[in-house]
Design a protein around this motif. Structure first.
Motif, PDB file in Angstrom:
ATOM      1  N   ARG A 302       0.851  -1.193   0.000  1.00  0.00           N
ATOM      2  CA  ARG A 302       0.000   0.000   0.000  1.00  0.00           C
ATOM      3  C   ARG A 302       0.887   1.243   0.000  1.00  0.00           C
ATOM      4  NH1 ARG A 302      -2.997  -3.594  -0.778  1.00  0.00           N
ATOM      5  NH2 ARG A 302      -4.990  -4.102   0.223  1.00  0.00           N
ATOM      6  N   PRO A 303       1.654   1.458  -1.071  1.00  0.00           N
ATOM      7  CA  PRO A 303       2.629   2.561  -1.076  1.00  0.00           C
ATOM      8  C   PRO A 303       2.004   3.947  -0.967  1.00  0.00           C
ATOM      9  CG  PRO A 303       2.403   1.581  -3.264  1.00  0.00           C
ATOM     10  CD  PRO A 303       1.666   0.681  -2.320  1.00  0.00           C
ATOM     11  N   ASP A 304       0.720   4.082  -1.258  1.00  0.00           N
ATOM     12  CA  ASP A 304       0.066   5.387  -1.187  1.00  0.00           C
ATOM     13  C   ASP A 304      -0.582   5.661   0.169  1.00  0.00           C
ATOM     14  OD1 ASP A 304       0.748   5.895  -3.826  1.00  0.00           O
ATOM     15  OD2 ASP A 304      -1.084   4.925  -4.599  1.00  0.00           O
ATOM     16  N   SER A 305      -0.565   4.703   1.070  1.00  0.00           N
ATOM     17  CA  SER A 305      -1.199   4.885   2.375  1.00  0.00           C
ATOM     18  C   SER A 305      -0.303   5.701   3.299  1.00  0.00           C
ATOM     19  CB  SER A 305      -1.497   3.536   3.022  1.00  0.00           C
ATOM     20  OG  SER A 305      -0.302   2.886   3.401  1.00  0.00           O
ATOM     21  N   ILE A 306      -0.904   6.269   4.347  1.00  0.00           N
ATOM     22  CA  ILE A 306      -0.126   7.084   5.282  1.00  0.00           C
ATOM     23  C   ILE A 306       0.865   6.229   6.076  1.00  0.00           C
ATOM     24  CG2 ILE A 306      -1.922   8.827   5.503  1.00  0.00           C
ATOM     25  CD1 ILE A 306      -2.716   7.569   8.158  1.00  0.00           C
ATOM     26  N   LEU A 307       0.604   4.931   6.199  1.00  0.00           N
ATOM     27  CA  LEU A 307       1.514   4.056   6.929  1.00  0.00           C
ATOM     28  C   LEU A 307       2.838   3.884   6.201  1.00  0.00           C
ATOM     29  CD1 LEU A 307      -0.900   1.220   8.146  1.00  0.00           C
ATOM     30  CD2 LEU A 307       0.043   3.118   9.489  1.00  0.00           C
ATOM     31  N   ALA A 308       2.865   4.184   4.903  1.00  0.00           N
ATOM     32  CA  ALA A 308       4.088   4.054   4.111  1.00  0.00           C
ATOM     33  C   ALA A 308       4.917   5.338   4.105  1.00  0.00           C
ATOM     34  CB  ALA A 308       3.748   3.656   2.678  1.00  0.00           C
ATOM     35  N   GLN A 309       4.463   6.365   4.824  1.00  0.00           N
ATOM     36  CA  GLN A 309       5.161   7.643   4.827  1.00  0.00           C
ATOM     37  C   GLN A 309       6.205   7.692   5.941  1.00  0.00           C
ATOM     38  OE1 GLN A 309       2.191  10.711   5.126  1.00  0.00           O
ATOM     39  NE2 GLN A 309       1.111  10.062   3.273  1.00  0.00           N
ATOM     40  N   LEU A 310       7.254   8.484   5.714  1.00  0.00           N
ATOM     41  CA  LEU A 310       8.306   8.706   6.694  1.00  0.00           C
ATOM     42  C   LEU A 310       8.363  10.186   7.058  1.00  0.00           C
ATOM     43  CD1 LEU A 310      11.221   6.561   5.188  1.00  0.00           C
ATOM     44  CD2 LEU A 310       9.767   5.958   7.119  1.00  0.00           C
ATOM     45  N   SER A 311       8.804  10.457   8.281  1.00  0.00           N
ATOM     46  CA  SER A 311       8.969  11.846   8.719  1.00  0.00           C
ATOM     47  C   SER A 311      10.302  12.400   8.194  1.00  0.00           C
ATOM     48  CB  SER A 311       8.961  11.913  10.248  1.00  0.00           C
ATOM     49  OG  SER A 311      10.117  11.287  10.773  1.00  0.00           O
ATOM     50  N   LYS A 312      10.573  13.668   8.488  1.00  0.00           N
ATOM     51  CA  LYS A 312      11.833  14.278   8.060  1.00  0.00           C
ATOM     52  C   LYS A 312      13.028  13.604   8.723  1.00  0.00           C
ATOM     53  CE  LYS A 312       9.859  18.846   7.077  1.00  0.00           C
ATOM     54  NZ  LYS A 312       9.890  20.298   7.412  1.00  0.00           N
ATOM     55  N   ARG A 313      12.803  13.008   9.875  1.00  0.00           N
ATOM     56  CA  ARG A 313      13.871  12.285  10.577  1.00  0.00           C
ATOM     57  C   ARG A 313      14.076  10.879  10.019  1.00  0.00           C
ATOM     58  NH1 ARG A 313      15.331  14.330  15.694  1.00  0.00           N
ATOM     59  NH2 ARG A 313      14.131  16.158  16.342  1.00  0.00           N
ATOM     60  N   GLY A 314      13.262  10.501   9.032  1.00  0.00           N
ATOM     61  CA  GLY A 314      13.355   9.161   8.483  1.00  0.00           C
ATOM     62  C   GLY A 314      12.684   8.123   9.353  1.00  0.00           C
ATOM     63  N   VAL A 315      11.663   8.530  10.118  1.00  0.00           N
ATOM     64  CA  VAL A 315      10.951   7.634  11.035  1.00  0.00           C
ATOM     65  C   VAL A 315       9.556   7.359  10.485  1.00  0.00           C
ATOM     66  CG1 VAL A 315      10.021   7.376  13.370  1.00  0.00           C
ATOM     67  CG2 VAL A 315      12.223   8.514  13.019  1.00  0.00           C
ATOM     68  N   PRO A 316       9.094   6.093  10.499  1.00  0.00           N
ATOM     69  CA  PRO A 316       7.714   5.788  10.079  1.00  0.00           C
ATOM     70  C   PRO A 316       6.715   6.235  11.142  1.00  0.00           C
ATOM     71  CG  PRO A 316       8.800   3.787  10.826  1.00  0.00           C
ATOM     72  CD  PRO A 316       9.846   4.873  10.839  1.00  0.00           C
ATOM     73  N   THR A 317       6.388   7.517  11.145  1.00  0.00           N
ATOM     74  CA  THR A 317       5.613   8.124  12.222  1.00  0.00           C
ATOM     75  C   THR A 317       4.240   7.486  12.387  1.00  0.00           C
ATOM     76  OG1 THR A 317       6.748  10.221  11.796  1.00  0.00           O
ATOM     77  CG2 THR A 317       4.746  10.300  13.137  1.00  0.00           C
ATOM     78  N   HIS A 318       3.482   7.388  11.304  1.00  0.00           N
ATOM     79  CA  HIS A 318       2.109   6.856  11.406  1.00  0.00           C
ATOM     80  C   HIS A 318       2.120   5.389  11.835  1.00  0.00           C
ATOM     81  CE1 HIS A 318       0.418  10.504   9.691  1.00  0.00           C
ATOM     82  NE2 HIS A 318       1.321  10.458   8.723  1.00  0.00           N
ATOM     83  N   ALA A 319       3.059   4.614  11.327  1.00  0.00           N
ATOM     84  CA  ALA A 319       3.171   3.216  11.743  1.00  0.00           C
ATOM     85  C   ALA A 319       3.531   3.120  13.221  1.00  0.00           C
ATOM     86  CB  ALA A 319       4.207   2.498  10.885  1.00  0.00           C
ATOM     87  N   THR A 320       4.381   4.043  13.690  1.00  0.00           N
ATOM     88  CA  THR A 320       4.770   4.047  15.105  1.00  0.00           C
ATOM     89  C   THR A 320       3.580   4.364  15.996  1.00  0.00           C
ATOM     90  OG1 THR A 320       7.022   4.744  14.528  1.00  0.00           O
ATOM     91  CG2 THR A 320       6.308   5.095  16.797  1.00  0.00           C
ATOM     92  N   TRP A 321       2.764   5.343  15.597  1.00  0.00           N
ATOM     93  CA  TRP A 321       1.572   5.675  16.387  1.00  0.00           C
ATOM     94  C   TRP A 321       0.560   4.525  16.381  1.00  0.00           C
ATOM     95  CZ3 TRP A 321       1.033   9.030  20.031  1.00  0.00           C
ATOM     96  CH2 TRP A 321       1.772  10.211  20.018  1.00  0.00           C
ATOM     97  N   LEU A 322       0.465   3.823  15.278  1.00  0.00           N
ATOM     98  CA  LEU A 322      -0.442   2.676  15.222  1.00  0.00           C
ATOM     99  C   LEU A 322       0.004   1.593  16.198  1.00  0.00           C
ATOM    100  CD1 LEU A 322      -2.764   1.067  13.941  1.00  0.00           C
ATOM    101  CD2 LEU A 322      -1.160   0.298  12.180  1.00  0.00           C
TER     102      LEU A 322
END
Length: 417
Positions: A302-322
């Motif tokens: 799911r490359p277009d989902s928010i879970l596939a996004q990274l923050s400016k620090r290179g951290v998977p923010t949305h996946a971490t919150w999940l």
């Protein structure tokens, strides 16, 4: 940005793995193992370390050849197919409700001793632990690695002081004579003790973030496992010498009890701080690996989902919150369920050992030469540990089957050929 930052050095990698392997385990497993097998637990530690060596070497070979945030799930996909990859991913996630609540509760127990009386509450301590956990995770792997290296040094200093002040001599280090009855108690202890080396598969998710994964990742695994194994054995010697085992209370308080006996109450706060951060370090790597596994799956499917996004620090923010949200719910359920700590450990161990088995199967297909031989040996050893778990392996088998079989039918529908 769709790539994780390469910020892990060799030293920080060793620190992360060693603290993860020792974290929660050091404060409960030696006492639990001693309660099961007595002085024969010293033999069990040696057997376990020898058994883990080919497993560690195989994970090192896989991580060197296929550095990926997907970890074991990615190895399985490279060896077999995406259906089994997703089944392994969900199997890894399934450890949250059975393994993490026990670890967070243990860390929160140390934190409670540091909180003011009006805030001395188990649930509040767990929430604060998770809040600190999410903050460190969102800061990035570089900050996390530095913190865990400091924690590792503190743990080594604590165990070394136990050996020194406890006046441990050659008599205490002698191994008991093995007999036929001891084999069964050693086998039962191994079923619980495997928890101490269930960080290697999580560490595999961090391979993509090493500055030089081909060189540093294998060394970090081997050195981290050796350091953790030596520390566990030394801690067990002290626990056996002073009899800090044999009751449910000692299962989680053996280290504080030893500290009070050897140093007196003046170091209680320091021990609580070390205990909290040692347990925290173990949970920290698992949270990082879980979030990266979720991100890797989203990036792949799911490359277009928010879970596939990274923050400016290179951290998977949305996946971490999940992952944090699931952890919070799991910890609340674990707090109100009042189930035995050993019960949780055995269920979690079943998941980890099955993940190891699947990784070794993938290694058998992906690797060649001496590495393939080590994978076969590791597979046999993991199978033996899996059998030692007995009924608790059913949880892992049910979870894996539940997610593997439906996807198999789906794959046949999409690809009739």
């Amino acid at each position: 940005m769709n790539q994780l930052k390469k910020e892990i050095t060799l030293l920080s990698g060793i620190g992360q793995l060693s603290t993860t392997l020792m974290g929660t385990g050091l404060f409960m497993i030696p006492a639990i193992a001693a309660g099961i097998a007595g002085h024969f637990s010293l033999w069990a530690w040696l057997i376990l370390f020898v058994a883990v060596c080919p497993v560690a070497l195989t994970f090192a070979a896989l991580g060197k050849k296929y550095p990926s945030a997907g970890g074991t799930a990615y190895f399985v996909r490279k060896a077999y197919n995406s259906r089994l990859e997703r089944a392994v991913a969900w199997l890894f996630v399934s450890v949250i409700p059975v393994g993490v609540p026990a670890a967070v509760a243990l860390a929160a127990g140390f934190l409670q001793q540091l909180l003011p009386a009006q805030f001395n509450n188990a649930i509040l301590a767990q929430v604060l632990t998770l809040a600190l956990l999410i903050s460190v995770n969102l800061a990035g792997t570089k900050s996390s690695g530095r913190l865990q290296t400091v924690i590792a040094m503190s743990i080594f200093a604590l165990v070394a002081s136990f050996l020194w002040i406890g006046d441990v001599g050659s008599t205490d280090l002698s191994m008991p004579t093995l007999d036929s009855d001891s084999i069964w108690s050693i086998g039962a202890a191994l079923g619980v003790m495997f928890w101490c080396f269930v960080g290697i598969e999580a560490f595999a998710h961090m391979g993509e973030e090493f500055k030089n994964p081909q060189r540093d990742f294998p060394i970090a695994i081997l050195v981290g496992c050796f350091v953790a194994g030596a520390t566990y054995w030394a801690c067990s010697v002290v626990i056996l010498k002073f009899g800090a085992f044999g009751t449910p209370e000692f299962d989680s308080t053996s280290i504080p009890w030893l500290s009070d006996k050897l140093f007196g109450p003046r170091l209680t706060i320091i021990i609580s701080v070390i205990g909290f951060f040692a347990c925290f370090a173990s949970i920290n790597l698992y949270t990082q690996s879980l979030s990266r596994m979720v991100w890797a799956q989203a990036r792949e499917y799911r490359p277009d989902s928010i879970l596939a996004q990274l923050s400016k620090r290179g951290v998977p923010t949305h996946a971490t919150w999940l992952v944090f949200s699931v952890l919070l719910v799991s910890c609340l359920i674990g707090e109100f369920s009042n189930l035995d700590l050993e019960f949780f450990l055995k269920l979690a161990n079943g998941v980890f050992v099955l993940v190891y088995l699947l990784a070794m199967l993938a290694a058998y297909k992906l690797l060649k030469g001496i590495q393939k031989f080590l994978a076969i040996l590791a597979l046999l050893l993991c199978t033996g540990v899996f059998i030692c778990l007995g009924w608790s392996m059913l949880y892992a088998l049910v979870i894996f089957s539940a997610f593997a079989i439906p996807w198999q039918r789906e794959a046949k529908t999409r690809h009739p050929a």
